[in-house]
Design a protein around this motif. Structure first.
Motif, PDB file in Angstrom:
ATOM      1  N   PRO A 183       0.808  -1.238   0.000  1.00  0.00           N
ATOM      2  CA  PRO A 183       0.000   0.000   0.000  1.00  0.00           C
ATOM      3  C   PRO A 183       0.830   1.272   0.000  1.00  0.00           C
ATOM      4  CG  PRO A 183      -0.184  -1.191   2.095  1.00  0.00           C
ATOM      5  CD  PRO A 183       0.469  -2.117   1.126  1.00  0.00           C
ATOM      6  N   GLY A 184       1.944   1.279   0.728  1.00  0.00           N
ATOM      7  CA  GLY A 184       2.774   2.478   0.753  1.00  0.00           C
ATOM      8  C   GLY A 184       3.354   2.802  -0.606  1.00  0.00           C
ATOM      9  N   LEU A 270       2.030 -11.278   4.015  1.00  0.00           N
ATOM     10  CA  LEU A 270       2.499  -9.927   4.299  1.00  0.00           C
ATOM     11  C   LEU A 270       1.746  -8.895   3.471  1.00  0.00           C
ATOM     12  CD1 LEU A 270       4.488  -7.975   5.636  1.00  0.00           C
ATOM     13  CD2 LEU A 270       6.131  -8.521   3.822  1.00  0.00           C
ATOM     14  N   THR A 271       1.540  -9.197   2.189  1.00  0.00           N
ATOM     15  CA  THR A 271       0.818  -8.263   1.320  1.00  0.00           C
ATOM     16  C   THR A 271      -0.611  -8.050   1.810  1.00  0.00           C
ATOM     17  OG1 THR A 271       2.148  -9.022  -0.571  1.00  0.00           O
ATOM     18  CG2 THR A 271       0.144  -7.783  -1.060  1.00  0.00           C
ATOM     19  N   ASN A 277      -4.068  -3.671   7.196  1.00  0.00           N
ATOM     20  CA  ASN A 277      -3.577  -2.696   8.171  1.00  0.00           C
ATOM     21  C   ASN A 277      -3.736  -1.270   7.652  1.00  0.00           C
ATOM     22  OD1 ASN A 277      -2.198  -2.340  10.768  1.00  0.00           O
ATOM     23  ND2 ASN A 277      -0.533  -1.484   9.537  1.00  0.00           N
ATOM     24  N   SER A 278      -3.499  -1.088   6.349  1.00  0.00           N
ATOM     25  CA  SER A 278      -3.664   0.235   5.753  1.00  0.00           C
ATOM     26  C   SER A 278      -5.132   0.658   5.757  1.00  0.00           C
ATOM     27  CB  SER A 278      -3.127   0.232   4.321  1.00  0.00           C
ATOM     28  OG  SER A 278      -3.349   1.471   3.685  1.00  0.00           O
ATOM     29  N   GLY A 286      -0.372  -2.037  13.753  1.00  0.00           N
ATOM     30  CA  GLY A 286       0.497  -0.943  14.164  1.00  0.00           C
ATOM     31  C   GLY A 286       1.746  -0.910  13.300  1.00  0.00           C
ATOM     32  N   GLN A 287       2.901  -0.878  13.925  1.00  0.00           N
ATOM     33  CA  GLN A 287       4.167  -0.832  13.208  1.00  0.00           C
ATOM     34  C   GLN A 287       4.732  -2.222  12.915  1.00  0.00           C
ATOM     35  OE1 GLN A 287       5.473   2.020  12.035  1.00  0.00           O
ATOM     36  NE2 GLN A 287       3.615   2.980  12.840  1.00  0.00           N
ATOM     37  N   PHE A 288       4.026  -3.267  13.376  1.00  0.00           N
ATOM     38  CA  PHE A 288       4.557  -4.623  13.204  1.00  0.00           C
ATOM     39  C   PHE A 288       4.696  -4.992  11.737  1.00  0.00           C
ATOM     40  CE2 PHE A 288       3.666  -9.126  12.438  1.00  0.00           C
ATOM     41  CZ  PHE A 288       4.740  -9.689  13.098  1.00  0.00           C
TER      42      PHE A 288
END
Length: 423
Positions: A183-184, A270-271, A277-278, A286-288
């Protein structure tokens, strides 16, 4: 070979004497190129046949002291590249001119790496063209990997930067270039002007989820692993002298299955987690999720793909990364095994059990076992390089693209029990 060694030494002088800079690098590269081309001529071009003998009698290709020396040098280069790039400053600065011309900014250690990588593929690609000049398939395939590395993985990404765009590598996509669909990354790409980012996101998604299944259905994973991919391009050119070092044991196969598919699964997970998460604005992990992505990039992207995957060419063979770590290979392998028309047929009646096919299979497949029984080779690991068919003296092996009906049927053999010598 002496000219090659001297060229490497001269080219590395700027690391200790930065003032030597461009002159030393230019002279070193010229000597390395001239020495290599002369060696290719003596070793391959003067012989009317495929010069593929004596590999276990040479220290460089049989894990001798020279092979260990090359492995140490390659591994050391990757260690410096990833963790101590300032040590390479003397080598980086001579490339400022090329970097300025291509992308209007000074060179950095990644530009240096890209230049060295492309040079290796092109120079050793010439070696492959000379060595396998008798095989039309190998000639076209080698030209293909040279083209995609030079244009899609080196020139175009830097031209994108020159025109104020992102440094985008068109020949890599998810799950190999996993961050392209994070997403980033997608958010940053969509900020690009005049629809550039939209096209790049569309390019990545389409190649990953549409083009890859379709092309693999028709041609197997070879369309990417042996024709397009830069990792495969380096393996098929610079790594060609070491293809016979692949581990063919059943234990190696078990490790391969136990490692590469979990890595692919980790990329999928992960994806998905990053997108969820996004969507939840970080409330889920969170940041995990970001930390996990960095962890994967360090251990798999840096240590596995670079240090071990290339640095250990002279010791473990040229496809260590492709066999045991590449998520793209796992993705393509599943498609090839279960949803493709590709196979390698065998004419067992012609097989003389010389073992050339198994010896030069870079993926560690016991090709001879299939050939002796007339069974088709349909393996997820096979990258379709065609080397087994190239080195076969009897024309036993043939790469085919379908149809799917009867794909697993073996060729007809005459069983000894059916022979009646005396009737």
């Amino acid at each position: 070979m002496l000219l090659v060694v001297v060229g490497v030494i001269v080219g590395l002088i700027p690391m200790a004497v930065p003032a030597a800079g461009l002159i030393a690098v230019s002279v070193g590269v010229s000597m390395l190129t001239a020495g290599s081309l002369w060696y290719f001529y003596l070793r391959f071009l003067r012989r009317p046949h495929l010069a593929n003998t004596g590999v276990w009698l040479q220290k460089q290709t049989s894990r001798g002291w020279t092979a260990w020396l090359v492995a140490i040098l390659l591994t050391g280069f990757y260690v410096l590249l990833y963790w101590f790039p300032w040590v390479l400053e003397g080598l980086i600065r001579p490339f400022d001119g090329l970097s300025g011309w291509m992308r209007n900014k000074p060179a950095d250690h990644w530009f240096l790496y890209g230049a060295f990588y492309t040079f290796a593929v092109l120079l050793m690609g010439v070696r492959a063209l000379v060595k396998y000049r008798h095989s039309r398939y190998q000639i076209i395939r080698t030209i293909s990997v040279m083209f995609f590395q030079l244009v899609f993985a080196f020139i175009l990404p830097h031209l994108m930067v020159l025109f104020q765009g992102p440094e985008f590598y068109f020949s890599y996509f998810w799950p190999l270039k996993y961050e392209y669909l994070f997403p980033g990354t997608v958010a940053n790409l969509l900020k690009q002007p005049i629809g550039t980012g939209v096209f790049l996101v569309f390019w990545s998604a389409t190649l990953s989820f549409v083009a890859t299944p379709i092309l693999t259905y028709f041609y197997g994973k070879r369309w990417y692993c042996s024709w397009v991919c830069g990792c495969g391009g380096l393996a098929e050119t610079a790594g060609d002298p070491y293809r016979h070092l692949a581990d063919r044991s059943r234990k190696a196969w078990r490790i391969e299955v136990a490692v590469v598919y979990p890595i692919f699964g980790a990329i999928i997970l992960l994806t998905i987690l990053l997108w969820v998460n996004s969507y939840l604005k970080g409330d889920l992990l969170g940041q995990f999720s970001g930390g996990f992505a960095q962890w994967y990039g360090f251990f798999i992207g840096s240590i596995f793909a670079g240090v071990i995957g290339v640095g250990f060419y002279p010791l473990l063979g040229n496809r260590v990364w492709c066999r045991f770590g590449c998520p793209m290979a796992a993705y393509l392998g599943l498609l090839q095994k279960h949803f493709s028309r590709f196979r390698i047929t065998t004419n067992g009646g012609q097989c003389i059990s010389c073992g050339n096919c198994s010896t030069y299979c870079e993926m560690g497949i016991d090709v001879r076992h299939y050939a002796q029984q007339g069974q088709p080779i349909i393996r997820a690991a096979c990258v379709g390089c065609g080397m087994c068919a190239t080195v076969c003296p009897r024309g036993v092996l043939k790469l085919e693209n379908g149809p799917r009906e009867g794909r697993y049927n073996a060729s007809q053999l005459i069983h000894p029990d059916n022979l009646r010598i005396l009737s």
